[in-house]
Design an enzyme around this catalytic site. Structure first.
Site, PDB file in Angstrom:
ATOM      1  NE  ARG A 201      12.242   3.440 -21.898  1.00 42.87           N
ATOM      2  CZ  ARG A 201      12.977   4.086 -22.786  1.00 42.87           C
ATOM      3  NH1 ARG A 201      14.218   3.706 -23.023  1.00 42.87           N
ATOM      4  NH2 ARG A 201      12.480   5.115 -23.461  1.00 42.87           N
TER       5      ARG A 201
ATOM      6  NE  ARG B 250      18.570  -1.396 -22.498  1.00 37.16           N
ATOM      7  CZ  ARG B 250      18.161  -0.208 -22.049  1.00 37.16           C
ATOM      8  NH1 ARG B 250      17.287   0.486 -22.743  1.00 37.16           N
ATOM      9  NH2 ARG B 250      18.634   0.291 -20.924  1.00 37.16           N
TER      10      ARG B 250
ATOM     11  CG  ASP C 143      13.541   5.683 -18.690  1.00 38.84           C
ATOM     12  OD1 ASP C 143      14.145   6.690 -18.286  1.00 38.84           O
ATOM     13  OD2 ASP C 143      13.886   4.514 -18.426  1.00 38.84           O
TER      14      ASP C 143
ATOM     15  CG  HIS D 272      19.764   2.481 -26.660  1.00 35.67           C
ATOM     16  ND1 HIS D 272      18.984   3.303 -25.860  1.00 35.67           N
ATOM     17  CD2 HIS D 272      19.016   1.367 -26.891  1.00 35.67           C
ATOM     18  CE1 HIS D 272      17.824   2.709 -25.616  1.00 35.67           C
ATOM     19  NE2 HIS D 272      17.823   1.534 -26.219  1.00 35.67           N
TER      20      HIS D 272
ATOM     21  CB  CYS E 149      17.846   9.738 -25.620  1.00 31.51           C
ATOM     22  SG  CYS E 149      19.386   8.844 -25.562  1.00 31.51           S
TER      23      CYS E 149
HETATM   24  N1  ARG Z   1      16.607   5.182 -19.171  1.00 28.64           N
HETATM   25  C1  ARG Z   1      16.467   4.893 -20.563  1.00 28.64           C
HETATM   26  C2  ARG Z   1      16.828   3.449 -20.824  1.00 28.64           C
HETATM   27  O1  ARG Z   1      17.775   2.967 -20.260  1.00 28.64           O
HETATM   28  C3  ARG Z   1      17.298   5.817 -21.371  1.00 28.64           C
HETATM   29  C4  ARG Z   1      17.082   5.698 -22.831  1.00 28.64           C
HETATM   30  C5  ARG Z   1      17.946   6.630 -23.598  1.00 28.64           C
HETATM   31  N2  ARG Z   1      17.585   6.684 -24.956  1.00 28.64           N
HETATM   32  C6  ARG Z   1      18.398   6.470 -25.993  1.00 28.64           C
HETATM   33  N3  ARG Z   1      17.936   6.690 -27.181  1.00 28.64           N
HETATM   34  N4  ARG Z   1      19.604   6.018 -25.835  1.00 28.64           N
HETATM   35  O2  ARG Z   1      16.171   2.780 -21.590  1.00 28.64           O
END
Ligand code: ARG
Length: 274
Positions: A93, A139, A68, A168, A264
């Site tokens: 991550r 998040r 990612d 997000h 992103c």
């Molecule tokens: N697969 C990543 C996650 O779920 C995607 C992040 C996308 N980034 C963003 N800035 N929205 O964390």
């Protein structure tokens, strides 16, 4: 009347190890194959578009085993040259945060904070002229909002995200011009109270509908004039033009399989006055 662009500096990370091997948001399906060559070509297209618009693009080296990492916006938040590092919610991550911190340490940034609380960089932080908008619910921790306010000395407006597809802030809201307080957003991604806050602070905002939000149309990057956004968010083009912006459609379909698009993949390095 057309608007003025201002030159920007971005940090991007090529998707050389991009894949969907786990699922931490509803867009990710590890059973659906990713085309690595196409993902890279689409990313290069975005990088080239930023460069053609006169912006600077710095590159972060991708790390094997961190698929990612192409979503570079999540790795830090930089305002006035101050760097607030990230602390990722999901273990998959975690390793990305150190790679970002290392990049800033070796590229002349003196004021770097390794965060105490969970925040995923510009995934949940968005800068307008007056405020630092901050998402929470999926998040970033609300404690990270306080941490960011103290570090940057900017008033933080906390916004509650309620739809897991818009996990997000940058999937549901986009700052069109950060020299003003101009945004576009998808109201249904927010709690009723947060919707009321947005309506109060941004009475003239461009309101996106469900189809444009689902096409990731709010995951866009603006320089004050141009707005790079997924081409399939067709409903946003006319209202953007009517406001004097120049929308430019991009196809980042492979990266959408990871739950991300234009914004992103683009971290903004906002310089200090130094
Ligand atoms: N697969 C990543 C996650 O779920 C995607 C992040 C996308 N980034 C963003 N800035 N929205 O964390």
């Amino acid at each position: 009347m057309p608007r003025d662009a201002s030159p920007r500096s971005y940090l991007m990370c090529p998707p050389r190890h991009f894949d969907v091997t786990y699922s931490i948001n509803p867009w990710m399906n590890p059973e659906k194959p990713v085309d690595p060559a196409l993902a890279l070509a689409q990313w290069e297209d975005l990088r080239d578009r930023h460069l053609a618009l006169g912006h600077t693009v710095s590159l972060l080296d991708p790390v094997p085993g961190l698929p990612d990492m192409v979503f570079a916006a999540n790795g830090a938040t930089v305002i006035d040259g101050l760097v607030l590092g990230a602390r990722f919610r999901h273990p998959e991550r975690h390793g990305e945060a150190a790679a970002h911190l290392e990049w800033f340490r070796t590229h002349g940034y003196a004021d770097i904070r390794e965060p105490v609380h969970i925040n995923e960089g510009e995934g949940d932080f968005a800068v307008t002229a007056s405020w630092l908008l901050a998402g929470r619910g999926f998040r970033a921790s609300p404690h990270a909002h306080a941490e960011a306010q103290e570090f940057f000395g900017r008033p933080v407006i906390g916004l509650d995200l309620v739809d897991p597809r818009y996990y997000h802030l940058d999937t549901a809201l986009c700052v069109l011009d950060d020299r003003a307080d101009e945004i576009m957003y998808y109201p249904d991604a927010f709690s009723p109270g947060s919707r009321a806050v947005l309506a109060r602070l941004f009475p003239d905002a461009l309101i996106a509908d469900a189809a444009d939000a689902a096409a990731f149309g709010l995951n866009a990057v603006g320089d004050g004039r141009h707005v790079l956004l997924p081409h399939s968010a067709t409903g946003l083009f006319a209202p953007l033009r009517a406001r004097g912006y120049e929308p430019l459609g991009m196809d980042l379909g492979e990266l959408l399989k990871g739950g991300g698009s234009v914004k992103c993949c683009t971290q903004e390095l906002r310089p200090g006055s130094r």
